[in-house]
Design a protein around this motif. Sequence first.
Motif, PDB file in Angstrom:
ATOM      1  N   THR A 288      67.529  32.490  16.151  1.00 50.65           N
ATOM      2  CA  THR A 288      67.195  33.500  17.139  1.00 50.65           C
ATOM      3  C   THR A 288      68.441  33.861  17.924  1.00 50.65           C
ATOM      4  OG1 THR A 288      64.949  32.658  17.326  1.00 50.65           O
ATOM      5  CG2 THR A 288      65.756  34.050  19.126  1.00 50.65           C
ATOM      6  N   ALA A 289      68.782  35.129  17.913  1.00 60.99           N
ATOM      7  CA  ALA A 289      70.037  35.578  18.504  1.00 60.99           C
ATOM      8  C   ALA A 289      69.901  35.863  19.984  1.00 60.99           C
ATOM      9  CB  ALA A 289      70.523  36.836  17.793  1.00 60.99           C
TER      10      ALA A 289
ATOM     11  N   LEU B 268      69.398  37.951   5.656  1.00 57.35           N
ATOM     12  CA  LEU B 268      69.720  36.904   6.621  1.00 57.35           C
ATOM     13  C   LEU B 268      68.525  36.656   7.531  1.00 57.35           C
ATOM     14  CD1 LEU B 268      73.327  38.025   7.619  1.00 57.35           C
ATOM     15  CD2 LEU B 268      72.691  36.195   6.032  1.00 57.35           C
ATOM     16  N   ARG B 269      68.196  35.402   7.751  1.00 58.28           N
ATOM     17  CA  ARG B 269      67.038  35.042   8.594  1.00 58.28           C
ATOM     18  C   ARG B 269      67.493  35.023  10.054  1.00 58.28           C
ATOM     19  NH1 ARG B 269      65.482  29.697   5.465  1.00 58.28           N
ATOM     20  NH2 ARG B 269      67.759  29.671   5.323  1.00 58.28           N
ATOM     21  N   TRP B 270      67.627  36.214  10.574  1.00 57.15           N
ATOM     22  CA  TRP B 270      68.234  36.421  11.884  1.00 57.15           C
ATOM     23  C   TRP B 270      67.247  37.171  12.763  1.00 57.15           C
ATOM     24  CZ3 TRP B 270      72.550  34.876  14.324  1.00 57.15           C
ATOM     25  CH2 TRP B 270      73.012  35.612  15.423  1.00 57.15           C
ATOM     26  N   VAL B 271      66.974  36.639  13.945  1.00 62.56           N
ATOM     27  CA  VAL B 271      66.027  37.262  14.864  1.00 62.56           C
ATOM     28  C   VAL B 271      66.792  37.693  16.109  1.00 62.56           C
ATOM     29  CG1 VAL B 271      63.925  36.978  16.197  1.00 62.56           C
ATOM     30  CG2 VAL B 271      64.178  35.793  13.995  1.00 62.56           C
TER      31      VAL B 271
ATOM     32  N   LEU C 162      74.104  43.799   4.276  1.00 66.48           N
ATOM     33  CA  LEU C 162      73.371  42.611   4.675  1.00 66.48           C
ATOM     34  C   LEU C 162      73.501  42.378   6.182  1.00 66.48           C
ATOM     35  CD1 LEU C 162      71.729  40.369   3.179  1.00 66.48           C
ATOM     36  CD2 LEU C 162      73.810  38.985   3.268  1.00 66.48           C
ATOM     37  N   LEU C 163      74.699  42.555   6.704  1.00 68.15           N
ATOM     38  CA  LEU C 163      74.904  42.402   8.141  1.00 68.15           C
ATOM     39  C   LEU C 163      74.303  43.567   8.928  1.00 68.15           C
ATOM     40  CD1 LEU C 163      78.545  40.988   8.226  1.00 68.15           C
ATOM     41  CD2 LEU C 163      76.483  39.835   9.048  1.00 68.15           C
ATOM     42  N   ALA C 164      74.392  44.768   8.380  1.00 64.48           N
ATOM     43  CA  ALA C 164      73.832  45.935   9.071  1.00 64.48           C
ATOM     44  C   ALA C 164      72.327  45.793   9.274  1.00 64.48           C
ATOM     45  CB  ALA C 164      74.149  47.206   8.298  1.00 64.48           C
ATOM     46  N   GLU C 165      71.652  45.095   8.346  1.00 68.99           N
ATOM     47  CA  GLU C 165      70.208  44.888   8.462  1.00 68.99           C
ATOM     48  C   GLU C 165      69.832  44.042   9.679  1.00 68.99           C
ATOM     49  OE1 GLU C 165      69.029  43.198   4.767  1.00 68.99           O
ATOM     50  OE2 GLU C 165      69.224  45.087   3.646  1.00 68.99           O
ATOM     51  N   THR C 166      70.795  43.309  10.244  1.00 65.10           N
ATOM     52  CA  THR C 166      70.506  42.501  11.442  1.00 65.10           C
ATOM     53  C   THR C 166      70.621  43.324  12.722  1.00 65.10           C
ATOM     54  OG1 THR C 166      72.804  41.727  11.788  1.00 65.10           O
ATOM     55  CG2 THR C 166      71.432  40.470  10.247  1.00 65.10           C
ATOM     56  N   ARG C 167      70.950  44.601  12.604  1.00 64.70           N
ATOM     57  CA  ARG C 167      71.041  45.536  13.732  1.00 64.70           C
ATOM     58  C   ARG C 167      72.100  45.133  14.775  1.00 64.70           C
ATOM     59  NH1 ARG C 167      65.947  48.127  14.210  1.00 64.70           N
ATOM     60  NH2 ARG C 167      65.098  48.421  12.113  1.00 64.70           N
ATOM     61  N   PRO C 168      73.340  44.911  14.362  1.00 65.36           N
ATOM     62  CA  PRO C 168      74.363  44.544  15.353  1.00 65.36           C
ATOM     63  C   PRO C 168      74.769  45.746  16.198  1.00 65.36           C
ATOM     64  CG  PRO C 168      75.394  44.892  13.219  1.00 65.36           C
ATOM     65  CD  PRO C 168      73.908  45.019  12.992  1.00 65.36           C
ATOM     66  N   SER C 169      75.304  45.453  17.372  1.00 60.31           N
ATOM     67  CA  SER C 169      75.859  46.529  18.195  1.00 60.31           C
ATOM     68  C   SER C 169      77.225  46.960  17.671  1.00 60.31           C
ATOM     69  CB  SER C 169      75.987  46.064  19.646  1.00 60.31           C
ATOM     70  OG  SER C 169      76.868  44.949  19.735  1.00 60.31           O
ATOM     71  N   ARG C 170      77.871  46.073  16.915  1.00 57.54           N
ATOM     72  CA  ARG C 170      79.186  46.377  16.350  1.00 57.54           C
ATOM     73  C   ARG C 170      79.350  45.600  15.060  1.00 57.54           C
ATOM     74  NH1 ARG C 170      85.146  44.990  19.088  1.00 57.54           N
ATOM     75  NH2 ARG C 170      86.417  45.913  17.419  1.00 57.54           N
ATOM     76  N   LEU C 171      79.891  46.257  14.035  1.00 57.51           N
ATOM     77  CA  LEU C 171      80.189  45.605  12.763  1.00 57.51           C
ATOM     78  C   LEU C 171      81.695  45.638  12.539  1.00 57.51           C
ATOM     79  CD1 LEU C 171      79.449  44.341  10.008  1.00 57.51           C
ATOM     80  CD2 LEU C 171      79.152  46.684   9.119  1.00 57.51           C
ATOM     81  N   VAL C 172      82.302  44.459  12.426  1.00 59.45           N
ATOM     82  CA  VAL C 172      83.731  44.330  12.120  1.00 59.45           C
ATOM     83  C   VAL C 172      83.839  44.053  10.627  1.00 59.45           C
ATOM     84  CG1 VAL C 172      85.842  43.045  12.565  1.00 59.45           C
ATOM     85  CG2 VAL C 172      84.206  43.450  14.427  1.00 59.45           C
ATOM     86  N   ALA C 173      84.411  44.991   9.884  1.00 56.19           N
ATOM     87  CA  ALA C 173      84.444  44.876   8.432  1.00 56.19           C
ATOM     88  C   ALA C 173      85.490  45.822   7.872  1.00 56.19           C
ATOM     89  CB  ALA C 173      83.069  45.207   7.848  1.00 56.19           C
TER      90      ALA C 173
END
Length: 311
Positions: free
Chosen positions: A4-5, A71-74, A93-104
């Motif tokens: 849980t984030a 990813l099992r990310w809440v 895969l990371l975008a599916e976790t809905r981040p405010s910023r993606l470093v890639a």
Amino acid sequence: MAVTAARADVLVLRALGLGDALTGIPALRGVRRAWPDRRLVLAAPEVVGRWLQGLGLVDEVLDTVGLLAPLRWVGRQHVAVNLHGRGPQSHALLAETRPSRLVAFATPDHSGPAWRPDEHEVDRWCRLVRSAGGACDRDDLRLHVGAVRSTEALLHPGAASAARRWPAERWAVVARHLADRGVPVTLTGGPAEQGLCEHVRAHAGPGVRRAGRLSLDGLAARVAGARLLVCGDTGVAHLATATGTPSVLVFGPTPPLWWGPAIDADLHPVLWHGNGSAVGDPHGTVLDPALDAIGTDEVVTAVDALLASSG
């Protein structure tokens, strides 16, 4: 188990094995410096991730193997850092976790630094993290695991693929040479490599033993405490680099300029008969010709020189 984030979290993806984890340590330290007040969660295989957590490099581990499952990310509004690959699958895969910023790294759908195919693995991820404000470089590879230096030489004959596995009979020659010099010799290997280690031991003769099964903590301590390591292009080689244990490395499909020791070159001589224009397949099912070209005499000479210089 899901993680849980919190809003302040940083989620880092590097769902790879031991060697990849070790070459990613400088970048992880850079992430910590970029966001010093946030919890750092690493999406990685459980065993490797928990080991890094125990060393204080990450705060939490999200057990993840490869890119096959979400990813099992809440949670939302965290920062996501892709230390796994160039994209686009790992980006998604990371975008599916809905981040405010993606470093890639840059893709047609994402702005970021350009991917360079011929860059050393350590430098590649440091460059990405520096672009986000996290200072890091090759010197951040160093690890201190608290081991006491012994007189033991470790030989690690295994590798994940046949392409990177130097023949067992040649390992036996090197082991016999060290034992004849009076150096205690121990063979290391994972559960799937115990048969290989026994084959090498049987051909090497008296004075050569097997370490048996070691935890990752135990393996790290054994490598850190060894007088010398001899192995191929595998995760154990990166342990020697990180802990400062002298090593002789036999490389095959992949150029050392991409995956070889990034610090203390004098401590880690690399034998390689390949060239940059004909890179092999590191996941191949047959012995790579560049690795096959390395003779036992070369390895013995390098081992003797390293032993002489280390006293």
